[in-house]
Design an enzyme around this catalytic site. Structure first.
Site, PDB file in Angstrom:
ATOM      1  N   GLU A 303       0.874  -1.384   0.344  1.00  0.00           N
ATOM      2  CA  GLU A 303       0.152  -0.366  -0.071  1.00  0.00           C
ATOM      3  C   GLU A 303       0.513   1.248   0.181  1.00  0.00           C
ATOM      4  O   GLU A 303       0.615   2.109   0.955  1.00  0.00           O
ATOM      5  CB  GLU A 303      -0.876   0.098   1.363  1.00  0.00           C
ATOM      6  CG  GLU A 303      -1.854  -1.423   1.261  1.00  0.00           C
ATOM      7  CD  GLU A 303      -2.722  -1.277   2.545  1.00  0.00           C
ATOM      8  OE1 GLU A 303      -3.660  -1.502   2.087  1.00  0.00           O
ATOM      9  OE2 GLU A 303      -2.683  -1.374   3.263  1.00  0.00           O
ATOM     10  N   ASP A 377      -8.293  -8.522   4.701  1.00  0.00           N
ATOM     11  CA  ASP A 377      -7.666  -7.665   5.389  1.00  0.00           C
ATOM     12  C   ASP A 377      -9.180  -7.743   6.671  1.00  0.00           C
ATOM     13  O   ASP A 377      -9.660  -6.155   6.280  1.00  0.00           O
ATOM     14  CB  ASP A 377      -8.138  -6.847   4.936  1.00  0.00           C
ATOM     15  CG  ASP A 377      -7.248  -5.064   5.896  1.00  0.00           C
ATOM     16  OD1 ASP A 377      -7.022  -5.292   6.382  1.00  0.00           O
ATOM     17  OD2 ASP A 377      -7.772  -4.514   5.108  1.00  0.00           O
ATOM     18  N   GLU A 405     -12.349  -2.246  12.392  1.00  0.00           N
ATOM     19  CA  GLU A 405     -13.217  -1.542  11.317  1.00  0.00           C
ATOM     20  C   GLU A 405     -13.664  -1.783  10.515  1.00  0.00           C
ATOM     21  O   GLU A 405     -14.495  -1.191   9.431  1.00  0.00           O
ATOM     22  CB  GLU A 405     -10.997  -1.454  10.200  1.00  0.00           C
ATOM     23  CG  GLU A 405     -11.391  -1.017   8.914  1.00  0.00           C
ATOM     24  CD  GLU A 405     -10.096  -0.908   8.557  1.00  0.00           C
ATOM     25  OE1 GLU A 405      -8.998  -1.774   8.784  1.00  0.00           O
ATOM     26  OE2 GLU A 405      -9.453  -0.382   7.209  1.00  0.00           O
TER      27      GLU A 405
END
Lengths: 713, 713
Positions: A303, A377, A405
């Site tokens: 990323e 993820d 998240e």
């Protein structure tokens, strides 16, 4: 009569207009919530523990004494009397290298560096360990026994951690923003450090020590090179000095390009001697300040982060270069396997395996490869990552996410004990049946002695630390499972409720039931049946299954659900991306066939027709609608259960959770309606009889914007 | 003997290793810190107040009852008994429209909308007002009397606010970042609103009501247009509903370009009918949700913000357009005068006057022009803004800064009561002697009935609200002076110390002395003798007098201090920028001559030789060094004074302030050394005998970087 009326009005007006006063438990004390037991219980424990002898002195012993004082004063109404000899004490704490402890017959080796024994012996209760930190863990265990009203009369236990490094990873930036943080700013006030030392730092250390967490990374894996500059290292040292007596080491996330960025070197190529020297010198500088510094956590070539790949080097070359700088001082490297190459052609779930498995055996012995529990993820449900079991000659660390998240931020009640256990208990079959992920992580299935488990923290400046009181349970269960993955999620929930909320048996049952079902509720109203990565872009708040226009294909929800006129789900069998080939043959066989694929992962591995017949006999479309509605119903049930425990819960805590459950229900319906409205545009089928139709059309849900949702990356 | 030694060790080990436990007052309760009085005092007040009768019922009355209960339970050990008739009560609260209150002989008109009387009458204590909010203010006054151990036996007071709108301005963004905030994130959790309502909102309202603050602007003047979208207005409504019973109205900062940005209009030109209509409709939409909405605060054509100037319109045209949208609903516009044009040739301190004075008399009667106390920007010391007194046909609101953007963030103890009083008591001489700034602000010197005072809040999520305990005093003194600018800074400090910290007479004297000198200390170690704007760029943390390369000349410290080989200071007389021409003739005359210019403002108005003879007989260079060192010495004195009160202060609060004073001393020396090292490069003179030399050279101070200092704009 008039006067009488006024009086009546006065009496009722208070009821009518009462302003909120939620004073009471504000949640700050976490599970170290030492509220008084009843008189009988107090008397009982005081008779067993009334006097204490501690045959050791150190900064950690001082912590032990303070905690014992605090706990017994709170729970039992008075602190224990310190006496001057072991003989005259009811409670004795002693290191196991002592002639005092010989009669107990505890084998020194069995306790290791951090383990401990608690043993009832001739009318005394002994806490014994090989280190003062072991004694601290024993102390917190003893306190937990009291908080959970356990019987101490025949206690005889030995507890040794199954994993060596039990770590919290904070994704906290130097400006106190927390990536994926939903409980306010970072607790680490870098600006005021080193001179201003918040009480919160101490209480954070107490909480971590109480569950066995022994390492923390205070800064984000998307690291800022400045953390390694002298001014910041002074701040890190201040934290390390505070945390040391609690058995907690500080680690740092480091940016791989630091030699270039702050060292002035031309680049940060790991094979260059000057780069290696820079890291050696930096390590020496750090250890000069912090003799027990833990090591480095690294996100590299992922990323946008720099890494060895920038110079054509492997992850092993990068990790080993850092490991060799730390080695002389005893430090370790946690090297993250969360990578997906920038222009890879392989389907995303395949990429970490493809990059790392060829490097098995090539990592130095002070490197652990830190792997997220699933291959994508931190989704509400994922299969275990195929890396577990596939690198037997490497240390593999588990990385769990504690912060929610993808599970509703800090307003959704989602107990993650069940998620962690599902991941740890998963059987990889890589070395035959029973080759669980837990055994990979605890080192039983590898030849590496370095073992580690990391949790991405959900902690912030919110007064109750985690935004949602029940978020505290996720911090708690992470620590408890890192210490002992054989514990059950339900038992840990039971402990936590007792310690935090109530001793009332009925209330405990209700709350435990809420917790144990809560994660499945979230799966159902967000991503049932193996769906994943349906969240909106960037902030990850709310549903965004329609998003299909991002810079990379594999950032789009459409990449993962592959909804079309025919059906739903991504084909990861041989006819598709063949991700199943990364699993052991046992799983390859099972997963190749929808009929033998676990229902809860069906759409993770298969693209199935809307009319596909599910085990229930109903169609996929029906079950999809059904599961979304089960999720919503689960939240409604939690609301009812919570109302039932009202009288057993502190009003402040009750009200906080009540408000959050209200938001959770709204958002569960939003997820359900937005996803079904969207999927319906492909399935072209009506919502089955008995289920509510989405309130709005899909364009409405697409139009919603939340530019300031918290925790953005 | 060995055993004896072990015992001794045990005894001492605790002392040697004691871990911090700062439990106790964490500062959350602010000055509403209802800790028990001693038994004699409790008995005394209970005999005067033991029974209570409240002849009214409303949401506000409920707040009153709750607060009385809380206060008396805390201070007096028990709550007052409610009785069913005024006759049988010791304490009576009644609206003044009541036949009950006739015997008291209080003239109804004298109390106005918000004022109150507290009167001892025939053995009873009466709280009387024309509104329930007036009764709430009376209640908080009564509680303050008890907290400060006042004699109630002959109490007979009438208190009426001198200024109508008493407002806090929060420079808080929608992502919870606070511009110039040093106490953590914004307390307004927009993401979780409207459904999650923090206890903090209620306690914030209590604190504000207790000092008479009756309006708040929760969002930054650098405004985000989204605040006016329906989703955010729902959140604003939730806050307004919470604050209403406390007499607090919500206002919003609005972006002038909102009609274009969120309304889809081509532009936001205030003379366009569709723009006017958009604002009318928006006002109607807001008042539908919030019937008592306060109005708009606007930063326009300043520092990049859009405004009427973008279309060639004046500030008056812009402000009046908004005012007319609000007028039907009773709302007001606060229009900020903090403007400096983007390519103006005039020296910066002249610009607000140049733009606004020509508009005097052109603003609608529901517009107030909100003026910062000084002509630049909240410096540690500035002369009063020349706008005060120069616009007699307009309403001029005072804007103070409570947050310490330029006075040491939240680690420096700087009591701003003295700064506010200096500004309010300044005599503009615009209508002869006695034309004080306060009289401009309270409307005595203008023909506008609209009066206002605003404070830029220093409040955040820090547990003690303001980061520094003494920061609370600045919130407190702002509110008290907005209510009554005739109060003295010392008396208000006395109240605050009594209410917050201690009743010990000696300790109060020490602490009051610290507070009363503290702001002058900051002036001395940062910007003595009229220097200003010497801070580092962007974050404004620490000294940066050398900065000379910013995008605009008037952003550079060098623009303001004009140091050169000859001397120091900016010439604002007729030979220079002639800023003095904006003041009344009295001041023009005084300020034209260094000898008649107040010493503390010397370098604000004059460029003087390094050898200029100061009133002391010493040179300017000597006095500059002397003042910088006086500042440092002042902090050292505060440290000594604080140590003296150790036993009279809660240990937690003591420790917090102790740490902060340590940082303040470090930073005071940093300011002194960096500024003197830099100015020395011009003066080319040695540091006079008896004063320490700067520890480093100026390059060292220039090299320091603080990219993540908090509160950046």
């Amino acid at each position: 009569m008039k006067k009488y009326l006024i009086t009546l009005c006065l009496l009722f007006s208070h009821l009518a207009f009462a302003t909120p006063d939620f004073s009471g438990e504000d949640g700050y004390n976490l599970w170290l919530n030492y509220r008084p037991l009843n008189a009988r219980q107090q008397q009982h424990y005081l008779s067993q523990l009334g006097t204490v002898y501690i045959a050791d002195k150190s900064a950690t012993t001082s912590v032990i004494k303070d905690e014992l004082k605090r706990a017994t004063k709170g729970l039992l109404g008075q602190k224990l009397s310190a006496v001057s000899s072991a003989q005259s004490a009811k409670l004795v704490l002693a290191l196991n290298n002592n002639q005092l402890t010989t009669p107990l017959g505890i084998e020194q080796k069995s306790l290791g560096d951090e383990g401990y024994a608690i043993k009832q012996h001739k009318g005394q209760i002994w806490l014994v360990a090989n280190s003062d930190v072991g004694l601290l863990y024993a102390t917190f265990d003893l306190i937990r026994q009291i908080q959970t009203l356990a019987d101490l009369s025949k206690i005889n236990k030995v507890s040794v951690p199954k994993v060596k490094l039990r770590m919290l990873n904070h994704w906290d930036d130097l400006d106190r923003h927390t990536e994926r943080g939903y409980a306010g700013q970072s607790i680490f006030d870098w600006h005021k450090l080193p001179d201003y030392q918040e009480q919160r730092y101490y209480d954070y250390a107490r909480a971590n020590a109480s569950i066995g967490v022994n390492g923390i990374v205070p800064n984000n894996v998307n690291a800022n090179a400045l953390i390694l500059t002298p001014a910041y290292l002074q701040k890190v040292k201040a934290l390390a000095d505070i945390f040391r007596p609690y058995g907690i080491k500080v680690y740092l996330s480091v940016k791989f390009s630091s030699p270039h960025l702050i060292g002035g070197l031309e680049n940060s190529d790991p094979v260059k001697p000057e780069v290696q020297q820079w890291w050696h010198d930096k390590a020496a500088e750090i250890y000069q300040l912090i003799p027990d510094f833990g090591g480095f956590l690294v996100k590299a070539n992922s990323e946008g982060q720099p890494g060895p790949g920038d110079f054509g080097r492997t992850h092993a070359q990068g990790a080993n270069m850092l490991a060799r700088a730390l080695k002389p001082f005893g430090g370790n490297v946690l090297w993250r396997a969360f990578v997906y190459a920038h222009d890879a052609k392989a389907e995303r779930s395949l990429q970490a395996y493809n990059e790392f498995v060829p490097l098995d055996g090539k990592f130095d012995d002070n490197v652990s490869v830190q792997v997220k529990n699933g291959p994508i993820d931190f989704q509400p449900r994922e299969p275990f990552s195929p890396l577990f079991g596939a690198m037997p000659h490497s240390s593999l660390a588990m990385e769990f996410q504690i912060t929610q998240e993808y599970l509703g931020f800090s307003t959704h009640l989602a107990y993650l004990g069940t998620l962690y256990k599902e991941a740890l208990d998963a059987d990889t079959h890589t070395q035959g049946a029973g080759s669980t992920v837990a055994k990979v992580v605890d080192g039983s299935l590898s030849d590496s002695p370095l073992t580690a488990m990391a949790g991405v923290a959900n902690i912030g400046m919110d007064r109750n630390w985690t935004g949602h009181i029940f978020g505290q349970a996720n911090w708690y269960v992470f620590g408890r499972l890192a210490w002992d993955h054989d514990l059950s999620a339900a038992d840990i929930a039971d402990e936590w409720i007792n310690m935090t909320l109530t001793h009332d048996k009925n209330a405990i049952d209700q709350i435990k039931d809420m917790m144990m079902n809560s994660r499945e509720d979230v799966v159902n109203y967000m991503t049932p049946l193996g769906l994943h990565h349906l969240m909106d872009t960037g902030h990850h708040y709310g549903p965004g299954p329609w998003v299909d226009n991002l810079g990379r294909a594999d950032w789009n929800p459409t990449y993962y659900h592959r909804a079309d006129k025919q059906g739903l789900g991504i084909d990861r069998t041989a006819s598709g991306t063949n991700a199943i080939s990364q699993y052991a043959p046992y799983w390859q066989q099972k997963l190749a066939n929808p009929a033998t694929t676990p229902t809860e992962l069906l759409l993770w591995f298969h693209h199935l027709s809307w009319d596909y017949t599910m085990p229930s006999g109903k169609s996929l479309w029906y079950e999809l609608v059904h599961h979304y509605n089960m999720g919503v119903a689960g939240v409604e049930k939690m609301q009812q259960q919570w109302q039932r425990v009202k009288n057993q819960i502190d009003p402040n805590q009750f009200h906080q959770v009540e408000m959050a459950l209200g938001i959770q229900l709204k958002e569960a319906k939003w997820w359900r309606d937005a996803c079904l409205a969207y999927f319906q545009t492909f399935s072209q089928r009506p919502i089955p009889e008995g289920f509510p139709k989405p309130v709005h059309d899909v364009d409405y849900y697409k139009s919603l914007q939340f530019p300031y949702a918290p925790g953005q990356g």
